[in-house]
Structure formats: C-alpha cells, structure tokens
Design an enzyme around this catalytic site. Structure first.
Site, PDB file in Angstrom:
ATOM      1  N   HIS A  54       2.143   2.332  -3.333  1.00 25.70           N
ATOM      2  CA  HIS A  54       1.273   3.178  -4.174  1.00 25.70           C
ATOM      3  C   HIS A  54       1.355   4.558  -3.877  1.00 25.70           C
ATOM      4  O   HIS A  54       1.482   5.445  -4.769  1.00 25.70           O
ATOM      5  CB  HIS A  54      -0.032   2.809  -3.967  1.00 25.70           C
ATOM      6  CG  HIS A  54      -0.519   1.476  -4.610  1.00 25.70           C
ATOM      7  ND1 HIS A  54      -0.507   1.251  -5.874  1.00 25.70           N
ATOM      8  CD2 HIS A  54      -1.272   0.434  -3.932  1.00 25.70           C
ATOM      9  CE1 HIS A  54      -1.269   0.072  -6.132  1.00 25.70           C
ATOM     10  NE2 HIS A  54      -1.260  -0.377  -5.085  1.00 25.70           N
ATOM     11  N   GLU A  61       0.839  -1.194  -0.005  1.00 24.29           N
ATOM     12  CA  GLU A  61       0.021  -0.100  -0.008  1.00 24.29           C
ATOM     13  C   GLU A  61       0.852   1.105   0.050  1.00 24.29           C
ATOM     14  O   GLU A  61       0.712   2.158  -0.643  1.00 24.29           O
ATOM     15  CB  GLU A  61      -0.933  -0.064   1.177  1.00 24.29           C
ATOM     16  CG  GLU A  61      -1.985  -1.067   1.219  1.00 24.29           C
ATOM     17  CD  GLU A  61      -2.758  -1.093  -0.267  1.00 24.29           C
ATOM     18  OE1 GLU A  61      -3.340   0.093  -0.373  1.00 24.29           O
ATOM     19  OE2 GLU A  61      -3.208  -2.023  -0.674  1.00 24.29           O
TER      20      GLU A  61
HETATM   21 ZN   LIG Z   1      -2.314  -2.174  -4.895  1.00 20.14          ZN
END
Ligand SMILES: [Zn+2]
Length: 430
Positions: free
Chosen positions: A286, A283
């Site tokens: 990102h 995460e």
């Molecule tokens: Zn992802």
C-alpha cells in the site's frame, strides 16, 4: 433554491438508499444462505465445513442487525429534518442559551446536544453489536467496564479536541467573508495532518498498550523484508488488540522516518513468522503504490468541493426550509447549516459509494501483487485464509453486494489473483 424541490429530492434519496440497501442485503442473505450447505469446491480441502457455516451464520446475523439499524437511522434522519426535530431543538436551545451566553455558545450547545441525542439513539445498536452479536460468535473480548471507560475517554477527547475546532469553523463562517469555506477547509486539513502525526504516539496509547516486538527472530525477519522493499521503520510494536476483540490486524503508521509497524497480538498468536511477513509485505505494498497518499488527496479534494457547496447552500433560505428548519431571523444560522449539510449529504453520496469501494478493491489487488513479488504467495494465501476464517468472512458473497460494499475483495478472488487458485492452493498448502 426551491424548498419543495429539495424536500422531495431529499425524501426520495433517503427512501431510494434504504430500498437499495434492503435489496442488496436480501440478495446477500439469499446467496450466503444458499451456499451454506457446502464449502465451495475450490476450498473443499482447506476450509472446514464448520468454519464455512460459522462464517455464513455470522454474515446473516450481521446483515439482520444492519437492516434494522438502517431503517431506524433513516427514520431518525427524517424525524430530525422534514418532521421538524432539529427545528424544535433549535428553538429551545436558542431561547435558553443565546440571551445568557451569546451566539457562539448557542451554536456549540446546539451541535453538542444534537450529537449527544444521536449517540444515545445509536447506543442500543452499538450495545447489541458488541455484547450480543460479536459475543455470540466469540469475537467480543470487551467487558462492560472497559466499554464504559472507552466511551468516557472518547467523549472527553471529543470535547477537548472537537469543541475548539468547531468553534474555529463557526468563527470563520461568521468572520472570514464569502470565502470562509476555503479558510475552514484549510484549517480542518491542517488539523487532520496534525492528527495523523500525533495519533500513533499520543492518542492510540490512551486506548491500547504498545510494547516493542520482543521476538528477535521475527524482528530480524521483518527488518530484512523492509530493507528488501526499501522502507525503514522507527520501531515494531505489538498492540493488545485482544483486550477488545478477537479480530486480527496489522498496520503501518506515521510519516517519514517516524513510521512504526504495529501488529495486533491476535495476529502474532494466529500466524506463523512466514505468514506475518507476507501480511506485512501486503501493507508495505500500500505504501509502495502510494495508496494512502492518493486516497488522502482524493478525500481532500472531495472535502474542498463539499465546503464550497456548503458555502453556497448556507446562504440559501430554501436549503433550511427544504430540510424542515425555519432559519433564525436574528441569530446566526451557521450551526444549523453545518448540521443540515452533514445530514443531507450522506443520503445523496450513497449512490457513488460503489466507486470508492471499487477503487479500494483495486488497491488491495495491487498490494497483494506487491506482496507476492517480495514474499511468498503461498504464505499470503495461508494467512488470508486464516484471517478470513477468524473474521468469519464468507467465501460466497453475492457478486453485486461485493461491488457495492466490499472494500476488500472476497478471499476467493484474492487467492485466484495470487495465482494459486483452487486445488493448486490446496496442494501448496498441504
Ligand atoms: Zn490491504
């Protein structure tokens, strides 16, 4: 704009989208059913046959529901437009509302009624998905009472936020001159940014409980990961996702120093501390690659182009006539223009959806590579296998179907890209 040409182009786009969707779904079904008998060799030692077959059955059942839903949706779309459904609704709402409460009320009621009818038509499919399909595979945790409560809350929230926003856009269309679309776009963009800021703290808690992450060891572990990655979070929270669904997830929301990390309780139950860390590292990838900001900029550019197009279309009588509506002679046509635009655009946009899916898959590979550099690749592989298995995602999708629809690459591709393919992964996992 020639209305006959528009009618034909619209009908052709709706039909062609539907045929392509059928064709892709058929390919996917054949592919998944064909590989149902055995776990792919690379996963034979790490994925149980039972889990593999559950994934195949779930994929097939979902596709069958989708096909029926798509066919129905296309029929409804044609009924609203070319068969005169919206024209009929418009005449009646205008006659009832406009003389008594004026033009703005007429436009708001028209859009509200349209959305209500649309939601009622969708409802049987929604109910089937939640209480039949998801139930059958053990994913649904929602009671009918919670379902109704959610629906009422969403409706009230939609009315409270949507009505003033819609009234603002309609007012700008009326009052802001030929560049109204630029103003409307600016207003909606400002609203979207505001929504992103208030969503985690004001809206999400209306639907779920958020509690600070109590597991001290895990808190220290994810804090140290975030430090390694150069991020700071204002808090770690556990969300009671298990109230509604067994599907697991984790996310990272907010801006600047107000970022919060949210773990679904289902994720924490299922994954070990190492695996949770690897998922969070993904995460954070990102964020490190600025995927969220890039996607937002792209969406804003798209919506600006959309508004500019609508600004032009709304002035063309052919736009209304071509989509089955005779423009009002005395009342405003802005609500009609909005509705027709929102119905017509998706039919044409379907054909560029693979571009967005492919960009999204590229982002996922980048986030995986980032996670690999900050956490352990073997942990991420283990976590991915568990999550794909828990979501009953098939290991053997049709490659063309993937290209068209998949926002996340199939598990096999991600694991291979992580550098632990096949038997190697099995060794690492054993
Ligand atoms: Zn992802």
């Amino acid at each position: 704009m020639n209305p006959v040409v528009l009618s034909l182009a619209f009908a052709a786009a709706v039909l062609a989208s539907l045929l392509v969707k059928f064709w892709l779904a058929t390919r996917q079904m054949r592919h998944v059913a064909g590989h149902r008998g055995a776990v792919p060799a690379a996963f034979a030692s790490i994925v149980a046959l039972e889990a593999h077959q559950k994934a195949a059955d779930y994929t097939l059942a979902k596709l069958r529901t989708d096909i029926v839903g798509e066919a129905f949706g296309s029929a409804v779309l044609i009924a609203w437009t070319l068969l005169g459904g919206l024209a009929w609704l418009n005449t009646h709402v205008r006659e009832l509302v406009e003389p008594r409460w004026g033009g703005m009320a007429y436009q708001l009621v028209l859009i509200g009624t349209f959305m209500l009818v649309g939601a009622l038509l969708e409802l049987p499919f929604e109910l089937h998905r939640t209480f039949r399909l998801e139930q059958r595979f053990g994913f649904n945790k929602m009671t009918p009472a919670l379902y109704v409560a959610d629906m009422l809350k969403s409706l009230l929230l939609g009315l409270a936020i949507g009505t003033p926003l819609l009234a603002l856009v309609l007012w700008l269309m009326q009052a802001a001159g030929s560049l109204w679309w630029l103003w409307a776009w600016g207003a909606l963009t400002a609203f979207q940014l505001l929504a992103m800021v208030i969503y985690p703290t004001l809206i999400a808690p209306l639907f779920n409980k958020f509690e600070p992450l109590a597991d001290e060891t895990l808190v220290r572990r994810v804090e140290s990961l975030m430090q390694r990655c150069g991020f700071r979070a204002s808090g770690f929270f556990v969300m009671d996702g298990s109230r509604r669904s067994a599907h697991a997830n984790a996310y990272f929301t907010g801006f600047g120093s107000g970022k919060r990390v949210v773990f679904f309780d289902t994720l924490l139950q299922r994954l070990s501390g190492d695996e949770v860390e690897a998922v969070l590292a993904h995460e954070l990838g990102h964020f490190a690659h600025r995927h969220i900001v890039k996607r937002m900029v792209m969406m804003l550019a798209f919506s600006l182009a959309g508004f500019a197009l609508l600004g032009w279309l709304a002035t063309q009588p052919g736009f209304y006539l071509g989509l089955g509506v005779i423009p009002n002679a005395l009342a405003s046509n802005n609500a009609l223009a909005l509705l027709l635009f929102l119905m017509a655009i998706p039919a044409f946009m379907f054909f560029i959806s693979p571009v967005f899916a492919s960009l999204s898959r590229r982002d996922e590979f980048q986030a995986d590579a980032y996670a690999r550099s900050k956490a352990d690749a073997a942990d991420l592989v283990r976590a991915l296998l568990k999550l794909y298995e828990d979501n009953a995602s098939t290991l053997t999708p049709d490659p063309l179907y993937v290209r068209f629809y998949y926002s996340h690459p199939p598990a096999s591709a991600r694991i291979e890209a992580l550098g632990l393919p096949g038997a190697h992964a099995a060794g690492a996992l054993a």
